[in-house]
Scaffold this active site. Structure first.
Site, mmCIF file in Angstrom:
data_model
loop_
_atom_site.group_PDB
_atom_site.id
_atom_site.type_symbol
_atom_site.label_atom_id
_atom_site.label_comp_id
_atom_site.label_asym_id
_atom_site.label_seq_id
_atom_site.Cartn_x
_atom_site.Cartn_y
_atom_site.Cartn_z
ATOM 1 N N ARG A 29 -2.039 -6.049 -8.392
ATOM 2 C CA ARG A 29 -0.898 -6.932 -8.120
ATOM 3 C C ARG A 29 -0.775 -8.024 -9.167
ATOM 4 O O ARG A 29 0.297 -8.403 -9.565
ATOM 5 C CB ARG A 29 -1.052 -7.589 -6.740
ATOM 6 C CG ARG A 29 -0.808 -6.650 -5.600
ATOM 7 C CD ARG A 29 -1.304 -7.228 -4.331
ATOM 8 N NE ARG A 29 -2.726 -7.557 -4.453
ATOM 9 C CZ ARG A 29 -3.513 -7.844 -3.441
ATOM 10 N NH1 ARG A 29 -3.030 -7.900 -2.236
ATOM 11 N NH2 ARG A 29 -4.782 -8.110 -3.623
ATOM 12 N N LYS A 36 -18.524 -5.440 7.465
ATOM 13 C CA LYS A 36 -17.313 -6.193 7.132
ATOM 14 C C LYS A 36 -16.459 -6.345 8.388
ATOM 15 O O LYS A 36 -16.119 -5.359 9.038
ATOM 16 C CB LYS A 36 -16.533 -5.441 6.035
ATOM 17 C CG LYS A 36 -15.403 -6.262 5.448
ATOM 18 C CD LYS A 36 -14.808 -5.591 4.218
ATOM 19 C CE LYS A 36 -13.504 -6.281 3.839
ATOM 20 N NZ LYS A 36 -12.839 -5.657 2.713
ATOM 21 N N HIS A 74 0.840 -1.202 0.000
ATOM 22 C CA HIS A 74 0.000 0.000 0.000
ATOM 23 C C HIS A 74 0.876 1.253 0.000
ATOM 24 O O HIS A 74 0.626 2.210 -0.726
ATOM 25 C CB HIS A 74 -0.877 0.052 1.266
ATOM 26 C CG HIS A 74 -1.911 -1.014 1.375
ATOM 27 N ND1 HIS A 74 -2.086 -1.769 2.517
ATOM 28 C CD2 HIS A 74 -2.849 -1.451 0.496
ATOM 29 C CE1 HIS A 74 -3.090 -2.606 2.349
ATOM 30 N NE2 HIS A 74 -3.567 -2.450 1.121
HETATM 31 O O1 PNS Z 1 -8.843 -2.856 0.427
HETATM 32 P P1 PNS Z 1 -10.110 -3.367 -0.200
HETATM 33 O O2 PNS Z 1 -10.959 -4.097 0.816
HETATM 34 O O3 PNS Z 1 -9.866 -4.178 -1.441
HETATM 35 O O4 PNS Z 1 -10.938 -2.050 -0.661
HETATM 36 C C1 PNS Z 1 -12.191 -2.160 -1.275
HETATM 37 C C2 PNS Z 1 -12.880 -0.792 -1.402
HETATM 38 C C3 PNS Z 1 -12.973 -0.108 -0.064
HETATM 39 C C4 PNS Z 1 -12.082 0.084 -2.347
HETATM 40 C C5 PNS Z 1 -14.288 -1.061 -2.001
HETATM 41 O O5 PNS Z 1 -14.899 -2.103 -1.299
HETATM 42 C C6 PNS Z 1 -15.211 0.162 -1.942
HETATM 43 O O6 PNS Z 1 -15.017 1.111 -2.673
HETATM 44 N N1 PNS Z 1 -16.230 0.084 -1.067
HETATM 45 C C7 PNS Z 1 -17.199 1.148 -0.865
HETATM 46 C C8 PNS Z 1 -18.577 0.746 -1.401
HETATM 47 C C9 PNS Z 1 -18.638 1.016 -2.896
HETATM 48 O O7 PNS Z 1 -18.599 2.146 -3.321
HETATM 49 N N2 PNS Z 1 -18.699 -0.072 -3.717
HETATM 50 C C10 PNS Z 1 -18.619 0.039 -5.154
HETATM 51 C C11 PNS Z 1 -19.955 0.071 -5.801
HETATM 52 S S1 PNS Z 1 -20.930 -1.399 -5.527
#
Ligand code: PNS
Length: 160
Positions: free
Chosen positions: A90, A41, A17
């Site tokens: 990745r 979550k 990150h």
């Molecule tokens: O580190 P992660 O868990 O892979 O991050 C995922 C994240 C936070 C980027 C993603 O889950 C997210 O944007 N969640 C917020 C809800 C949202 O906007 N979802 C997309 C449309 S369904």
């Protein structure tokens, strides 16, 4: 001013990150690293702990801000006038899901662009889950997480 957001769970932050944060901060004016607060979550670290680890790890980057959000990412993006979502890639296995998310986010907010940063190959195997797995079994995670976050992460494992 070009503002970007790098959203994630950061449960906990890893060197992978931090590599994305460092490289992005050198090409945009302002980068918001945003921690997802999602009561549905299960996370190992609280939002405040994840924010603190990120604050400590990114203190040297003057154009990086740490924040959190709940709900849809695009709602935060719209409210804060952000044009760019940064995602780290990745491996090909990340791509399918990230591609779908990018299309969903563009559907919900047509002005936003998702840019993918290809990981540094040094960290292509690294994830927050791998860090938790290794630390949970007593392995050494020193090379995997930012030094500024190491003690906070280890405190949690020692307390288990
Ligand atoms: O580190 P992660 O868990 O892979 O991050 C995922 C994240 C936070 C980027 C993603 O889950 C997210 O944007 N969640 C917020 C809800 C949202 O906007 N979802 C997309 C449309 S369904």
């Amino acid at each position: 001013m070009e503002k970007a957001i790098y959203p994630g769970s950061f449960d906990p932050v890893t060197k992978g990150h931090l590599d994305i944060i460092s490289r992005t901060s050198s090409i945009v004016d302002h980068l918001i690293v945003a921690v997802l607060e999602n009561p549905r979550k299960q996370t190992m670290f609280s939002v405040e702990e994840r924010l603190e680890m990120l604050r400590r790890s990114t203190a040297r980057y003057s154009n990086v801000e740490i924040d959190y959000f709940g709900g849809l990412l695009v709602d935060y993006v719209k409210k804060n006038n952000i044009r760019i979502i940064i995602k780290g890639l990745r491996a090909i296995s990340d791509f399918e899901f990230e591609f779908q998310m990018a299309l969903v986010n563009r559907k919900l907010c047509p002005t936003v662009e998702t840019l993918f940063m290809v990981t540094n190959s040094k960290y292509s195997y690294l994830s927050s889950s791998i860090v938790k797995e290794i630390a949970g079994f007593g392995g050494d995670i020193k090379d995997l997480v930012p030094p500024e976050a190491y003690d906070l992460i280890m405190q949690k494992f020692r307390g288990l």
